[in-house]
Design an enzyme around this catalytic site. Structure first.
Site, mmCIF file in Angstrom:
data_model
loop_
_atom_site.group_PDB
_atom_site.id
_atom_site.type_symbol
_atom_site.label_atom_id
_atom_site.label_comp_id
_atom_site.label_asym_id
_atom_site.label_seq_id
_atom_site.Cartn_x
_atom_site.Cartn_y
_atom_site.Cartn_z
ATOM 1 N N ASP A 107 0.830 -1.203 0.000
ATOM 2 C CA ASP A 107 0.000 0.000 0.000
ATOM 3 C C ASP A 107 0.872 1.264 0.000
ATOM 4 O O ASP A 107 1.691 1.435 -0.878
ATOM 5 C CB ASP A 107 -0.960 -0.082 1.202
ATOM 6 C CG ASP A 107 -2.026 0.986 1.203
ATOM 7 O OD1 ASP A 107 -2.906 0.959 0.323
ATOM 8 O OD2 ASP A 107 -1.981 1.859 2.095
ATOM 9 N N HIS A 155 -7.443 -6.553 -0.069
ATOM 10 C CA HIS A 155 -6.343 -5.587 -0.082
ATOM 11 C C HIS A 155 -5.185 -5.959 0.843
ATOM 12 O O HIS A 155 -4.027 -5.709 0.530
ATOM 13 C CB HIS A 155 -6.902 -4.213 0.318
ATOM 14 C CG HIS A 155 -5.882 -3.137 0.443
ATOM 15 N ND1 HIS A 155 -5.111 -2.713 -0.619
ATOM 16 C CD2 HIS A 155 -5.492 -2.374 1.509
ATOM 17 C CE1 HIS A 155 -4.305 -1.731 -0.228
ATOM 18 N NE2 HIS A 155 -4.520 -1.517 1.069
#
Length: 299
Positions: free
Chosen positions: A109, A277
């Site tokens: 991320d 994610h």
């Protein structure tokens, strides 16, 4: 609760680098591997992978500037002190203090955006690069769709002028974290209670909301300038690179990550994993297998 409970075999460290403090944990033996986390988390994301990785690597797990127990300086007018260039310099200096002038990088991320810039600005320092669940920042902004804007609402909320988003986050930091993390594919189920408590502790620290906002403000401004300069100069990432992303994540649904990275990497492979994610916490065993294979194979 202390983050040390998540890393019982690691040494907590605070590094004085680049005019600030960077907090983290160090442990293991073997070739050096820098691990960088994402938003709104801390280096606690690596607790499921660290016990295995430390058997063959010296792990350096840090909190990014603006996150966790690292410094959270006031942002500049142009947000340049939260540019990925400056955040990458923090990490290079950490590694240099430890005597590592060349190392591998595994990043998720926001940390992967720092890793992208680190590898571009310090190509000689990075042996192999692994980035998790992102496409390049510039391509994501340039190809923003309605679906992406709705799913990644925080991208557009956090870049609003100070102090609006800071004030709203600080009113209920734990609620903000639960909304950002819990609305994704797997909800909050993948997160160990100790890790989740650590994330909640850190998001409520003084300056944390501002640091997170400045990270995103820089990404929507000065970071895009740096990325466009690379493209104009014909610069690409030269080291062996692997990108992995969740099949059920927004990045997979709204972009073509491997194609986007192929445009700026000389040598990149990539694939989806059956998760959302948060790969290090949703699919740690599969991620570990992919990472170990990639890092141990000859370039």
């Amino acid at each position: 609760m202390s983050i040390n409970q998540l890393f019982p075999d690691f040494e907590p460290r605070v590094f004085e680098v680049n005019g600030i403090q960077i907090a983290g944990h160090i442990g293991g033996s073997g070739s050096p591997l820098l691990l960088l986390h994402g938003h709104p988390q801390t280096h606690a994301i690596w607790h499921k992978l660290a016990p295995a990785l430390m058997k063959s690597h010296t792990l350096v797990m840090t909190d990014l500037r603006g996150y966790g127990d690292s410094s959270k300086p006031q942002g500049d007018v142009d947000h340049s002190n939260y540019s990925k260039r400056v955040m990458a310099q923090d990490q290079v200096e950490v590694m240099n203090q430890l005597g590592f002038d060349r190392f591998d990088v595994l990043a998720h991320d926001r940390g992967a955006r720092v890793a992208h810039r680190l590898a571009m600005d310090h190509a000689d320092a990075v042996n192999k690069l692994i980035m998790l669940d992102i496409a390049p920042t510039l391509s994501m902004y340039e190809k923003t769709t309605e679906a992406f804007a709705k799913a990644y609402w925080h991208w557009f909320f956090l870049i609003q002028p100070s102090p609006l988003p800071e004030r709203l986050i600080e009113a209920d930091p734990a609620g903000y974290l639960r909304d950002v993390m819990g609305r994704r594919f797997a909800g909050l189920k993948p997160f160990d209670p100790l890790a989740l408590a650590e994330y909640m502790r850190c998001v409520a620290l003084p300056g944390a909301a501002h640091g997170m906002c400045e990270d995103y403000r820089a990404a929507a401004g000065i970071d895009l300038i740096h990325d466009r300069e690379d493209i104009a100069a014909g610069k690409k990432l030269e080291m062996p690179t692997m990108v992995l992303w969740g099949a059920d994540g927004v990045v997979n649904k709204c972009f073509k990550p491997l194609e986007e990275w192929q445009a700026i990497c000389r040598n990149v492979i990539g694939e989806t994993l059956p998760c959302g994610h948060y790969l290090p916490e949703e699919a740690p065993d599969m991620l570990l297998e992919k990472v170990a294979t990639f890092l141990h194979q000859d370039s």
